[in-house]
Design an enzyme around this catalytic site. Structure first.
Site, PDB file in Angstrom:
ATOM      1  N   ARG A 188      50.316  86.544  12.333  1.00  0.00           N
ATOM      2  CA  ARG A 188      49.314  85.671  11.684  1.00  0.00           C
ATOM      3  C   ARG A 188      47.945  85.931  12.281  1.00  0.00           C
ATOM      4  O   ARG A 188      47.793  85.980  13.504  1.00  0.00           O
ATOM      5  CB  ARG A 188      49.718  84.199  11.903  1.00  0.00           C
TER       6      ARG A 188
ATOM      7  N   LYS B   3      55.303  71.523  13.924  1.00  0.00           N
ATOM      8  CA  LYS B   3      55.205  70.800  12.650  1.00  0.00           C
ATOM      9  C   LYS B   3      55.959  71.547  11.540  1.00  0.00           C
ATOM     10  O   LYS B   3      56.841  70.993  10.902  1.00  0.00           O
ATOM     11  CB  LYS B   3      53.733  70.635  12.224  1.00  0.00           C
TER      12      LYS B   3
ATOM     13  N   ARG C 192      43.986  65.836   8.918  1.00  0.00           N
ATOM     14  CA  ARG C 192      43.563  66.303  10.244  1.00  0.00           C
ATOM     15  C   ARG C 192      42.185  65.785  10.622  1.00  0.00           C
ATOM     16  O   ARG C 192      41.708  66.081  11.716  1.00  0.00           O
ATOM     17  CB  ARG C 192      43.503  67.826  10.293  1.00  0.00           C
TER      18      ARG C 192
ATOM     19  N   ARG D  71      54.770  84.025  18.421  1.00  0.00           N
ATOM     20  CA  ARG D  71      54.809  84.135  16.963  1.00  0.00           C
ATOM     21  C   ARG D  71      53.953  85.311  16.487  1.00  0.00           C
ATOM     22  O   ARG D  71      54.294  85.981  15.515  1.00  0.00           O
ATOM     23  CB  ARG D  71      54.315  82.830  16.322  1.00  0.00           C
TER      24      ARG D  71
ATOM     25  N   ARG E  86      41.488  76.546  18.202  1.00  0.00           N
ATOM     26  CA  ARG E  86      42.247  75.588  17.387  1.00  0.00           C
ATOM     27  C   ARG E  86      42.626  74.356  18.214  1.00  0.00           C
ATOM     28  O   ARG E  86      42.637  73.238  17.713  1.00  0.00           O
ATOM     29  CB  ARG E  86      43.500  76.255  16.808  1.00  0.00           C
TER      30      ARG E  86
HETATM   31  P1  B4P Z   1      54.914  75.754  14.006  1.00  0.00           P
HETATM   32  O1  B4P Z   1      55.481  74.427  14.175  1.00  0.00           O
HETATM   33  O2  B4P Z   1      55.319  76.458  12.783  1.00  0.00           O
HETATM   34  O3  B4P Z   1      53.326  75.657  14.060  1.00  0.00           O
HETATM   35  P2  B4P Z   1      52.522  74.536  13.329  1.00  0.00           P
HETATM   36  O4  B4P Z   1      52.260  73.464  14.347  1.00  0.00           O
HETATM   37  O5  B4P Z   1      53.201  74.117  12.071  1.00  0.00           O
HETATM   38  O6  B4P Z   1      51.308  75.260  12.777  1.00  0.00           O
HETATM   39  P3  B4P Z   1      49.794  75.379  13.102  1.00  0.00           P
HETATM   40  O7  B4P Z   1      49.148  74.070  13.478  1.00  0.00           O
HETATM   41  O8  B4P Z   1      49.644  76.524  14.018  1.00  0.00           O
HETATM   42  O9  B4P Z   1      49.246  75.880  11.733  1.00  0.00           O
HETATM   43  P4  B4P Z   1      49.062  75.274  10.285  1.00  0.00           P
HETATM   44  O10 B4P Z   1      49.803  76.184   9.404  1.00  0.00           O
HETATM   45  O11 B4P Z   1      49.400  73.835  10.167  1.00  0.00           O
HETATM   46  O12 B4P Z   1      55.358  76.573  15.223  1.00  0.00           O
HETATM   47  C1  B4P Z   1      54.633  77.489  15.962  1.00  0.00           C
HETATM   48  C2  B4P Z   1      55.554  78.490  16.662  1.00  0.00           C
HETATM   49  O13 B4P Z   1      56.312  77.852  17.677  1.00  0.00           O
HETATM   50  C3  B4P Z   1      56.585  79.125  15.725  1.00  0.00           C
HETATM   51  O14 B4P Z   1      56.686  80.480  16.063  1.00  0.00           O
HETATM   52  C4  B4P Z   1      57.868  78.399  16.027  1.00  0.00           C
HETATM   53  O15 B4P Z   1      59.007  79.215  15.824  1.00  0.00           O
HETATM   54  C5  B4P Z   1      57.713  78.068  17.494  1.00  0.00           C
HETATM   55  N1  B4P Z   1      58.373  76.831  17.875  1.00  0.00           N
HETATM   56  C6  B4P Z   1      58.383  75.669  17.179  1.00  0.00           C
HETATM   57  N2  B4P Z   1      59.092  74.734  17.854  1.00  0.00           N
HETATM   58  C7  B4P Z   1      59.512  75.338  19.020  1.00  0.00           C
HETATM   59  C8  B4P Z   1      60.279  74.882  20.145  1.00  0.00           C
HETATM   60  N3  B4P Z   1      60.769  73.639  20.234  1.00  0.00           N
HETATM   61  N4  B4P Z   1      60.493  75.758  21.154  1.00  0.00           N
HETATM   62  C9  B4P Z   1      60.011  77.033  21.083  1.00  0.00           C
HETATM   63  N5  B4P Z   1      59.299  77.510  20.049  1.00  0.00           N
HETATM   64  C10 B4P Z   1      59.051  76.665  19.019  1.00  0.00           C
HETATM   65  O16 B4P Z   1      47.473  75.428  10.060  1.00  0.00           O
HETATM   66  C11 B4P Z   1      46.833  76.686  10.135  1.00  0.00           C
HETATM   67  C12 B4P Z   1      45.344  76.548   9.785  1.00  0.00           C
HETATM   68  O17 B4P Z   1      45.183  76.082   8.419  1.00  0.00           O
HETATM   69  C13 B4P Z   1      44.511  75.550  10.598  1.00  0.00           C
HETATM   70  O18 B4P Z   1      44.073  76.096  11.837  1.00  0.00           O
HETATM   71  C14 B4P Z   1      43.337  75.281   9.608  1.00  0.00           C
HETATM   72  O19 B4P Z   1      42.384  76.311   9.609  1.00  0.00           O
HETATM   73  C15 B4P Z   1      44.015  75.271   8.256  1.00  0.00           C
HETATM   74  N6  B4P Z   1      44.417  73.905   7.864  1.00  0.00           N
HETATM   75  C16 B4P Z   1      45.702  73.467   7.718  1.00  0.00           C
HETATM   76  N7  B4P Z   1      45.708  72.169   7.367  1.00  0.00           N
HETATM   77  C17 B4P Z   1      44.405  71.759   7.309  1.00  0.00           C
HETATM   78  C18 B4P Z   1      43.769  70.516   7.037  1.00  0.00           C
HETATM   79  N8  B4P Z   1      44.477  69.411   6.750  1.00  0.00           N
HETATM   80  N9  B4P Z   1      42.420  70.459   7.069  1.00  0.00           N
HETATM   81  C19 B4P Z   1      41.692  71.541   7.328  1.00  0.00           C
HETATM   82  N10 B4P Z   1      42.224  72.750   7.625  1.00  0.00           N
HETATM   83  C20 B4P Z   1      43.579  72.865   7.627  1.00  0.00           C
END
Ligand code: B4P
Length: 191
Positions: A133, A13, A88, A127, A144
Site C-alpha cells: 500500500r 479496524k 474521523r 503489511r 497518519r
Molecule cells: P488494519 O486493521 O487493516 O488497518 P486499519 O486500521 O483498518 O487501516 P488504516 O487506518 O491503516 O487505513 P484505512 O483504510 O482505514 O490492519 C493493519 C495491519 O495490521 C494489517 O496488515 C493486519 O493484518 C495487521 N493486524 C491487524 N490486527 C492485528 C493483530 N491483532 N496482530 C497483528 N497484526 C494485526 O484508511 C486509509 C486512508 O484513507 C486514511 O489515511 C485516509 O487518507 C483515508 N480515509 C479513510 N477514511 C477516511 C475518513 N473517514 N475521512 C477522511 N479520510 C479517510
C-alpha cells in the site's frame, strides 16, 4: 445494529470489521477500502483521494461525507451497518448524526480499538511487504498517527459522553481481539 469501529491506523479496524459484520449480518463499510477501489479504478474520486492518502492526510470531509451518505442509502445497509474508519473528524460526526437521524434510527455502539503506537508501526510496515500500500511507508505512517491524534482522538470523548463508547484492547492475536470485540458487543446488546 448500527456500529462504528474506530482506532489509530493499523489498530485492526479492517481486520475486525469483517468478523463483526459477519456476526451481525450487516455490511462493513470501510471508507479506506472505497477510496482504494476508486484509486485502482482511476475514477475522479480516486484521483482526488490518492493525493491525500499518499501524504497520510484525511480526504476532505465534503468528499468523504457524500460518499458515505450514498453508501448507507443502499438497500443492504437498511437493516444496519458497521462503519470502519468513519467518522474521523468532528464534522463527519455531525454529518453522520444527520444521516442516521434522517432514517429514524440511532447508533448502537462505537467500538474503539487501542494499541501501542510502535506496535502499529511494525504491523503496517509488515503489511507494506505483502500488500504494497502506497501509504504504508514509515514517514507516512507516522504522519497518519499525528493526524489521528489531532483530528480523530477528540471523537473518543464525544462518544464517551453519549454513553456509546466501547473500548477494546487491540493488542494480541487477531482472534483474541475478535473475541474481545464480540464479547463487548454482546454486553451492549444485553444492556
Ligand atoms: P488494519 O486493521 O487493516 O488497518 P486499519 O486500521 O483498518 O487501516 P488504516 O487506518 O491503516 O487505513 P484505512 O483504510 O482505514 O490492519 C493493519 C495491519 O495490521 C494489517 O496488515 C493486519 O493484518 C495487521 N493486524 C491487524 N490486527 C492485528 C493483530 N491483532 N496482530 C497483528 N497484526 C494485526 O484508511 C486509509 C486512508 O484513507 C486514511 O489515511 C485516509 O487518507 C483515508 N480515509 C479513510 N477514511 C477516511 C475518513 N473517514 N475521512 C477522511 N479520510 C479517510
Amino acid at each position: 445494529m448500527r456500529l462504528i469501529l474506530m482506532g489509530p491506523p493499523g489498530a485492526g479496524k479492517g481486520t475486525q470489521a469483517k468478523f463483526v459484520a459477519e456476526r451481525y449480518g450487516i455490511p462493513a463499510i470501510s471508507t479506506g477500502d472505497i477510496f482504494r477501489k476508486n484509486v485502482s479504478e482511476g475514477t475522479e474520486l480516486g484521483v482526488k483521494a490518492k493525493e491525500y492518502m499518499d501524504a497520510g492526510e484525511y480526504v476532505p470531509d465534503e468528499i468523504t461525507n457524500l460518499m458515505v451518505r450514498n453508501r448507507i442509502d443502499e438497500p443492504d445497509a437498511e437493516p444496519g451497518f458497521l462503519l470502519d474508519g468513519y467518522p474521523r473528524t468532528l464534522q463527519q460526526v455531525e454529518e453522520l448524526d444527520g444521516m442516521i437521524k434522517y432514517t429514524g434510527h440511532r447508533l448502537d455502539a462505537v467500538v474503539c480499538l487501542s494499541a501501542d503506537p510502535e506496535e502499529l508501526v511494525k504491523r503496517l510496515l509488515a503489511r507494506a511487504q505483502t500488500d504494497g500500500r502506497s501509504d504504508d511507508t514509515e514517514d507516512v505512517i507516522r504522519r497518519r498517527q499525528e493526524v489521528y491524534a489531532e483530528q480523530t482522538e477528540p471523537l473518543i470523548e464525544v462518544y464517551r459522553d453519549r454513553g456509546l463508547l466501547v473500548e477494546v484492547d487491540g493488542m494480541g492475536e487477531v482472534d483474541e481481539v475478535t473475541q474481545r470485540v464480540l464479547a463487548a458487543l454482546q454486553d451492549v446488546r444485553e444492556s
